[in-house]
Scaffold this motif. Structure first.
Motif, PDB file in Angstrom:
ATOM      1  N   ARG A  34       0.850  -1.187   0.000  1.00 56.12           N
ATOM      2  CA  ARG A  34       0.000   0.000   0.000  1.00 56.12           C
ATOM      3  C   ARG A  34       0.884   1.234   0.000  1.00 56.12           C
ATOM      4  N   CYS A  35       0.459   2.208  -0.778  1.00 52.37           N
ATOM      5  CA  CYS A  35       1.163   3.487  -0.853  1.00 52.37           C
ATOM      6  C   CYS A  35       0.177   4.590  -0.477  1.00 52.37           C
ATOM      7  N   ALA A  36       0.162   4.929   0.799  1.00 52.32           N
ATOM      8  CA  ALA A  36      -0.704   5.983   1.330  1.00 52.32           C
ATOM      9  C   ALA A  36      -2.136   5.809   0.820  1.00 52.32           C
ATOM     10  N   ARG A  37      -2.720   6.882   0.314  1.00 51.66           N
ATOM     11  CA  ARG A  37      -4.064   6.821  -0.263  1.00 51.66           C
ATOM     12  C   ARG A  37      -4.014   6.682  -1.780  1.00 51.66           C
ATOM     13  N   LEU A  38      -2.798   6.480  -2.326  1.00 53.09           N
ATOM     14  CA  LEU A  38      -2.643   6.412  -3.780  1.00 53.09           C
ATOM     15  C   LEU A  38      -3.048   5.071  -4.361  1.00 53.09           C
ATOM     16  N   TRP A  39      -2.492   3.983  -3.827  1.00 51.98           N
ATOM     17  CA  TRP A  39      -2.761   2.676  -4.404  1.00 51.98           C
ATOM     18  C   TRP A  39      -2.505   1.553  -3.405  1.00 51.98           C
ATOM     19  N   MET A  40      -3.054   0.389  -3.729  1.00 53.83           N
ATOM     20  CA  MET A  40      -2.816  -0.840  -2.988  1.00 53.83           C
ATOM     21  C   MET A  40      -2.710  -1.964  -4.016  1.00 53.83           C
ATOM     22  N   ALA A  41      -1.837  -2.924  -3.783  1.00 51.28           N
ATOM     23  CA  ALA A  41      -1.655  -4.032  -4.724  1.00 51.28           C
ATOM     24  C   ALA A  41      -1.589  -5.360  -3.986  1.00 51.28           C
ATOM     25  N   GLU A  54      -3.815  -7.414  -8.603  1.00 51.04           N
ATOM     26  CA  GLU A  54      -4.915  -6.474  -8.453  1.00 51.04           C
ATOM     27  C   GLU A  54      -4.350  -5.169  -7.908  1.00 51.04           C
ATOM     28  N   ILE A  55      -4.652  -4.083  -8.587  1.00 47.14           N
ATOM     29  CA  ILE A  55      -4.228  -2.764  -8.115  1.00 47.14           C
ATOM     30  C   ILE A  55      -5.478  -1.923  -7.895  1.00 47.14           C
ATOM     31  N   TYR A  56      -5.540  -1.333  -6.732  1.00 48.24           N
ATOM     32  CA  TYR A  56      -6.636  -0.435  -6.372  1.00 48.24           C
ATOM     33  C   TYR A  56      -6.070   0.965  -6.254  1.00 48.24           C
ATOM     34  N   CYS A  57      -6.783   1.957  -6.801  1.00 49.98           N
ATOM     35  CA  CYS A  57      -6.297   3.335  -6.803  1.00 49.98           C
ATOM     36  C   CYS A  57      -7.344   4.288  -6.241  1.00 49.98           C
ATOM     37  N   CYS A  58      -6.882   5.456  -5.836  1.00 50.32           N
ATOM     38  CA  CYS A  58      -7.748   6.570  -5.443  1.00 50.32           C
ATOM     39  C   CYS A  58      -8.651   6.215  -4.265  1.00 50.32           C
ATOM     40  N   LEU A  59      -8.096   6.157  -3.089  1.00 52.89           N
ATOM     41  CA  LEU A  59      -8.884   5.842  -1.898  1.00 52.89           C
ATOM     42  C   LEU A  59      -9.876   6.960  -1.612  1.00 52.89           C
ATOM     43  N   TRP A  66     -11.810   2.002  -2.436  1.00 50.08           N
ATOM     44  CA  TRP A  66     -10.994   2.420  -3.567  1.00 50.08           C
ATOM     45  C   TRP A  66     -11.898   2.673  -4.762  1.00 50.08           C
ATOM     46  N   ASP A  67     -11.625   3.747  -5.511  1.00 50.62           N
ATOM     47  CA  ASP A  67     -12.457   4.112  -6.659  1.00 50.62           C
ATOM     48  C   ASP A  67     -12.155   3.287  -7.913  1.00 50.62           C
ATOM     49  N   VAL A  68     -10.930   2.785  -8.056  1.00 52.79           N
ATOM     50  CA  VAL A  68     -10.516   2.102  -9.283  1.00 52.79           C
ATOM     51  C   VAL A  68      -9.897   0.751  -8.935  1.00 52.79           C
ATOM     52  N   GLU A  69     -10.259  -0.285  -9.706  1.00 55.74           N
ATOM     53  CA  GLU A  69      -9.681  -1.617  -9.551  1.00 55.74           C
ATOM     54  C   GLU A  69      -9.216  -2.090 -10.926  1.00 55.74           C
ATOM     55  N   ILE A  70      -7.921  -2.434 -11.031  1.00 54.85           N
ATOM     56  CA  ILE A  70      -7.326  -2.809 -12.309  1.00 54.85           C
ATOM     57  C   ILE A  70      -6.528  -4.097 -12.115  1.00 54.85           C
ATOM     58  N   TYR A  71      -6.519  -4.955 -13.141  1.00 53.07           N
ATOM     59  CA  TYR A  71      -5.801  -6.227 -13.078  1.00 53.07           C
ATOM     60  C   TYR A  71      -4.658  -6.245 -14.085  1.00 53.07           C
ATOM     61  N   TYR A  72      -3.543  -6.827 -13.654  1.00 49.81           N
ATOM     62  CA  TYR A  72      -2.393  -7.067 -14.525  1.00 49.81           C
ATOM     63  C   TYR A  72      -1.959  -8.520 -14.351  1.00 49.81           C
ATOM     64  N   TYR A  73      -1.325  -9.064 -15.387  1.00 49.14           N
ATOM     65  CA  TYR A  73      -0.839 -10.437 -15.340  1.00 49.14           C
ATOM     66  C   TYR A  73       0.678 -10.495 -15.443  1.00 49.14           C
ATOM     67  N   SER A  74       1.308  -9.358 -15.257  1.00 46.32           N
ATOM     68  CA  SER A  74       2.760  -9.246 -15.269  1.00 46.32           C
ATOM     69  C   SER A  74       3.166  -8.234 -14.196  1.00 46.32           C
ATOM     70  N   ASN A  90      -2.446   9.414 -13.887  1.00 49.60           N
ATOM     71  CA  ASN A  90      -3.240   8.627 -14.828  1.00 49.60           C
ATOM     72  C   ASN A  90      -2.852   7.153 -14.707  1.00 49.60           C
ATOM     73  N   MET A  91      -3.825   6.307 -14.378  1.00 46.38           N
ATOM     74  CA  MET A  91      -3.554   4.873 -14.265  1.00 46.38           C
ATOM     75  C   MET A  91      -3.893   4.220 -15.596  1.00 46.38           C
ATOM     76  N   PRO A  92      -2.904   3.582 -16.253  1.00 44.31           N
ATOM     77  CA  PRO A  92      -3.159   2.900 -17.517  1.00 44.31           C
ATOM     78  C   PRO A  92      -4.167   1.758 -17.345  1.00 44.31           C
ATOM     79  N   GLU A  93      -4.821   1.405 -18.440  1.00 41.53           N
ATOM     80  CA  GLU A  93      -5.756   0.283 -18.419  1.00 41.53           C
ATOM     81  C   GLU A  93      -5.000  -0.998 -18.126  1.00 41.53           C
ATOM     82  N   GLY A  94      -5.685  -1.925 -17.510  1.00 37.93           N
ATOM     83  CA  GLY A  94      -5.091  -3.221 -17.185  1.00 37.93           C
ATOM     84  C   GLY A  94      -5.037  -4.119 -18.395  1.00 37.93           C
ATOM     85  N   GLU A  95      -4.642  -5.345 -18.150  1.00 35.75           N
ATOM     86  CA  GLU A  95      -4.494  -6.323 -19.226  1.00 35.75           C
ATOM     87  C   GLU A  95      -5.740  -7.161 -19.359  1.00 35.75           C
TER      88      GLU A  95
END
Length: 95
Positions: A34-41, A54-59, A66-74, A90-95
């Protein structure tokens, strides 16, 4: 890969090679980051044996969610995305 340990990172720490290495190793151990209120993974094993990050952004502190939930496979793509997010907001789109 879900773990019970939560690692705190400082804003900007993911931008360094050392911070990226900390992120990578923590996810491999099954720790949440977790990075403050910025993100959690967090990371989990996918059905195909790969890793799903799983990355969550914008607490939203008013609703404690969290306002945003994005998935990556790498892990490397997740690091690139978090670096862009911390640099630009700006959080890029996930995979």
């Amino acid at each position: 890969m879900a773990g019970s340990t939560s690692i705190e990172m400082s804003p900007g720490q993911i931008l360094s090679d050392l911070g990226a290495d900390t992120f990578r190793k923590a996810l491999q151990r099954g720790d949440a980051l977790r990075c403050a209120r910025l993100w959690m993974a967090t990371a989990h094993r996918a059905d195909d044996g790969g890793v799903e990050i799983e990355i969550y952004c914008c607490l939203d502190t008013r609703h404690d969610c969290w306002d945003v939930e994005i998935y990556y496979y790498s892990v490397d793509r997740a690091i690139v995305a978090l670096r862009e997010y911390e640099r630009t907001g700006n959080m890029p789109e996930g995979e």
